[in-house]
Design a protein around this motif. Structure first.
Motif, PDB file in Angstrom:
ATOM      1  N   ASN A 213       0.845  -1.196   0.000  1.00 20.05           N
ATOM      2  CA  ASN A 213       0.000   0.000   0.000  1.00 20.05           C
ATOM      3  C   ASN A 213       0.880   1.245   0.000  1.00 20.05           C
ATOM      4  N   PRO A 214       0.867   2.047  -1.071  1.00 26.24           N
ATOM      5  CA  PRO A 214       1.780   3.198  -1.161  1.00 26.24           C
ATOM      6  C   PRO A 214       1.404   4.353  -0.253  1.00 26.24           C
ATOM      7  N   LEU A 215       0.220   4.330   0.346  1.00 27.24           N
ATOM      8  CA  LEU A 215      -0.197   5.415   1.233  1.00 27.24           C
ATOM      9  C   LEU A 215       0.419   5.292   2.619  1.00 27.24           C
ATOM     10  N   LEU A 216       0.689   4.061   3.055  1.00 29.32           N
ATOM     11  CA  LEU A 216       1.182   3.842   4.408  1.00 29.32           C
ATOM     12  C   LEU A 216       2.558   4.476   4.572  1.00 29.32           C
ATOM     13  N   GLY A 217       2.668   5.350   5.551  1.00 34.33           N
ATOM     14  CA  GLY A 217       3.921   6.041   5.793  1.00 34.33           C
ATOM     15  C   GLY A 217       4.175   7.224   4.891  1.00 34.33           C
ATOM     16  N   ALA A 218       3.356   7.380   3.853  1.00 33.72           N
ATOM     17  CA  ALA A 218       3.549   8.476   2.904  1.00 33.72           C
ATOM     18  C   ALA A 218       2.463   9.530   3.008  1.00 33.72           C
ATOM     19  N   ALA A 222      -3.093   7.752   6.880  1.00 36.23           N
ATOM     20  CA  ALA A 222      -3.442   6.567   6.086  1.00 36.23           C
ATOM     21  C   ALA A 222      -3.278   5.317   6.943  1.00 36.23           C
ATOM     22  N   ASP A 223      -4.292   4.436   6.917  1.00 37.66           N
ATOM     23  CA  ASP A 223      -4.250   3.223   7.731  1.00 37.66           C
ATOM     24  C   ASP A 223      -4.744   1.988   6.988  1.00 37.66           C
ATOM     25  N   GLY A 224      -4.840   2.038   5.683  1.00 40.53           N
ATOM     26  CA  GLY A 224      -5.251   0.899   4.847  1.00 40.53           C
ATOM     27  C   GLY A 224      -5.456   1.387   3.417  1.00 40.53           C
ATOM     28  N   VAL A 225      -5.835   0.538   2.422  1.00 34.96           N
ATOM     29  CA  VAL A 225      -6.470  -0.725   2.782  1.00 34.96           C
ATOM     30  C   VAL A 225      -5.860  -1.851   1.934  1.00 34.96           C
ATOM     31  N   GLY A 239      -7.927   2.701  -0.710  1.00 34.36           N
ATOM     32  CA  GLY A 239      -7.165   3.383   0.325  1.00 34.36           C
ATOM     33  C   GLY A 239      -8.081   4.074   1.311  1.00 34.36           C
ATOM     34  N   SER A 240      -7.602   4.245   2.541  1.00 34.15           N
ATOM     35  CA  SER A 240      -8.378   4.969   3.539  1.00 34.15           C
ATOM     36  C   SER A 240      -7.440   5.719   4.469  1.00 34.15           C
ATOM     37  N   ALA A 241      -7.907   6.861   4.937  1.00 34.03           N
ATOM     38  CA  ALA A 241      -7.133   7.664   5.877  1.00 34.03           C
ATOM     39  C   ALA A 241      -8.073   8.378   6.824  1.00 34.03           C
ATOM     40  N   MET A 269      -6.077  10.969  -2.632  1.00 29.30           N
ATOM     41  CA  MET A 269      -6.378  11.062  -1.207  1.00 29.30           C
ATOM     42  C   MET A 269      -6.273  12.508  -0.728  1.00 29.30           C
ATOM     43  N   SER A 270      -5.289  13.241  -1.213  1.00 28.21           N
ATOM     44  CA  SER A 270      -5.174  14.654  -0.860  1.00 28.21           C
ATOM     45  C   SER A 270      -6.404  15.426  -1.324  1.00 28.21           C
ATOM     46  N   ALA A 271      -6.842  15.164  -2.550  1.00 26.70           N
ATOM     47  CA  ALA A 271      -8.043  15.828  -3.063  1.00 26.70           C
ATOM     48  C   ALA A 271      -9.268  15.445  -2.250  1.00 26.70           C
ATOM     49  N   ALA A 272      -9.329  14.195  -1.802  1.00 25.46           N
ATOM     50  CA  ALA A 272     -10.486  13.727  -1.038  1.00 25.46           C
ATOM     51  C   ALA A 272     -10.717  14.573   0.204  1.00 25.46           C
ATOM     52  N   PHE A 273      -9.640  14.999   0.849  1.00 27.73           N
ATOM     53  CA  PHE A 273      -9.771  15.819   2.049  1.00 27.73           C
ATOM     54  C   PHE A 273      -9.838  17.311   1.741  1.00 27.73           C
TER      55      PHE A 273
END
Length: 384
Positions: A213-218, A222-225, A239-241, A269-273
């Motif tokens: 998952n490229p979101l984890l740590g980046a 982000a905590d999944g998925v 993905g989820s954060a 994900m950035s756009a989502a928030f």
């Protein structure tokens, strides 16, 4: 006669409350990814949809349903985390000996559900998924039948599963919006198990593998998925954060490279928030207006929201929206309390019109004989 009554503009909408929505907003983001969904985790409102309702090959992202069934068996007590299942030749050949993701299970060994779950979740192990399916249902196909039955019960109407791994099959499909709904259900129902999706690596048989998952740590929060890739599906991600108490779920597919998946995962994900928001028009049971009634015990009936009414979309769009109550009227009694008799229509520029059912807030009986006679005379003399 169709009656429409406009309400005030939606500029003073309150904060979001939890309730699922299935309506799609189609503006505000451009991406090379396909089948894109952005969902608000609290409400289930879909904030962005690009071909999100079309069934697609999900690859390993379909393992979310495999894990959900395991979680349900754990909750029911049918199995425990210490339950051990044998590694069959089928699981070994189609998992550990295949080119796909696996956790190096040894033929005829026994492995705990605890380790199998981590293998399936963290490193997307095909062998782990097959062992779990055979251990729980007796065979992979019997488990697949349960997956399809559960998908229908959850209202995931696009889902058709043919295996527990997501390996290519033309009939193994689900839409990105249904994947988002499945993810939200898993997060909300099994928060303890969901924490495994944030683990960065998993070690089994002295082999350590990384979570893809490229979101984890980046991406902060982000905590999944779950990632997915096949030649037919391309590179995809669920993905989820969780950021400042708000959760977003994103789903996309169809990218050409792992690097492109990472880039788009961070950008979407950035756009989502930052670029999308949700707002509540009315809470479940709240009165939002009234409808005219002809020859009833009352001349009007209050209209209440059947569910929480929540809209979502790009920031800035909501200030230009309007809401109207629409119904075929005047309504004819008797009207039962809770009967759906109207709908709230929300519309505006650059916004896909959304409709929400409105129910009668009280019972309305027929008028007495004198009122009915007087109304008949009035219509005869003056028209209606």
């Amino acid at each position: 006669m169709m009656l429409r009554r406009a309400l005030s503009a939606l500029t003073l909408l309150g904060a979001v409350a939890a309730a699922p929505l299935a309506h799609a907003q189609t503006n505000g983001l451009t991406t090379p990814a396909r089948h894109v969904t952005i969902m608000d985790g609290a409400s289930g409102a879909i904030l962005f949809c690009d071909d999100c309702n079309t069934p697609m090959p999900p690859a390993s992202m379909s393992k979310l349903m495999t894990v959900l069934l395991v979680a349900e068996r754990l909750q029911s007590g049918q199995i425990t985390l210490d339950t051990r299942f044998p590694v069959s030749e089928n699981a070994w050949r189609n998992g550990a000996m295949s080119d796909g993701s696996h956790m190096f299970l040894e033929l005829n060994s026994e492995v705990s559900v605890r380790d199998l779950l981590r293998g399936a979740i963290v490193v997307s192990a095909n062998d782990a998924c097959i062992v779990l399916a055979e251990g729980i249902a007796g065979s992979e196909q019997a488990f697949v039948t349960q997956m399809n039955e559960r998908a229908q019960a959850l209202g995931l109407t696009s889902a058709r599963f043919r295996n527990v791994t997501g390996l290519p099959d033309p009939d193994h499909v689900i839409s990105s919006s249904d994947l988002a709904r499945l993810t939200r259900h898993l997060i909300n129902t099994y928060p303890e198990l969901y924490r495994i999706y944030s683990e960065r690596e998993f070690t089994h048989n002295n082999r350590t593998q990384q979570n893809r998952n490229p979101l984890l740590g980046a991406y902060t929060g982000a905590d999944g998925v779950k990632t997915g890739h096949t030649d037919d599906a391309g590179y995809g991600l669920v993905g989820s954060a969780l950021v400042n108490g708000q959760r977003r779920i994103i789903v996309f597919n169809g990218l050409d490279t792992m690097a492109a998946r990472r880039t788009e995962a961070l950008r979407i994900m950035s756009a989502a928030f930052n670029d999308f928001s949700v707002a509540q028009i009315a809470a479940q049971g709240e009165e939002v207006g009234e409808a005219q009634v002809r020859l009833g015990s009352r001349r009007t009936v209050p209209l209440v929201a059947q569910n929480n009414i929540i809209i979502g979309g790009p920031r800035g769009v909501q200030s230009a929206l309007t809401a109207s109550i629409v119904y075929d009227g005047p309504l004819q009694p008797p009207i039962a309390e809770g009967q759906v008799v109207a709908r709230l229509v929300v519309e505006g520029p650059n916004f896909q019109t959304q409709e929400f059912p409105l129910a009668a807030g009280r019972r309305i009986g027929k008028a007495n004989w004198f009122s009915r006679a007087w109304e008949g005379l009035r219509l005869t003399l003056f028209g209606g």
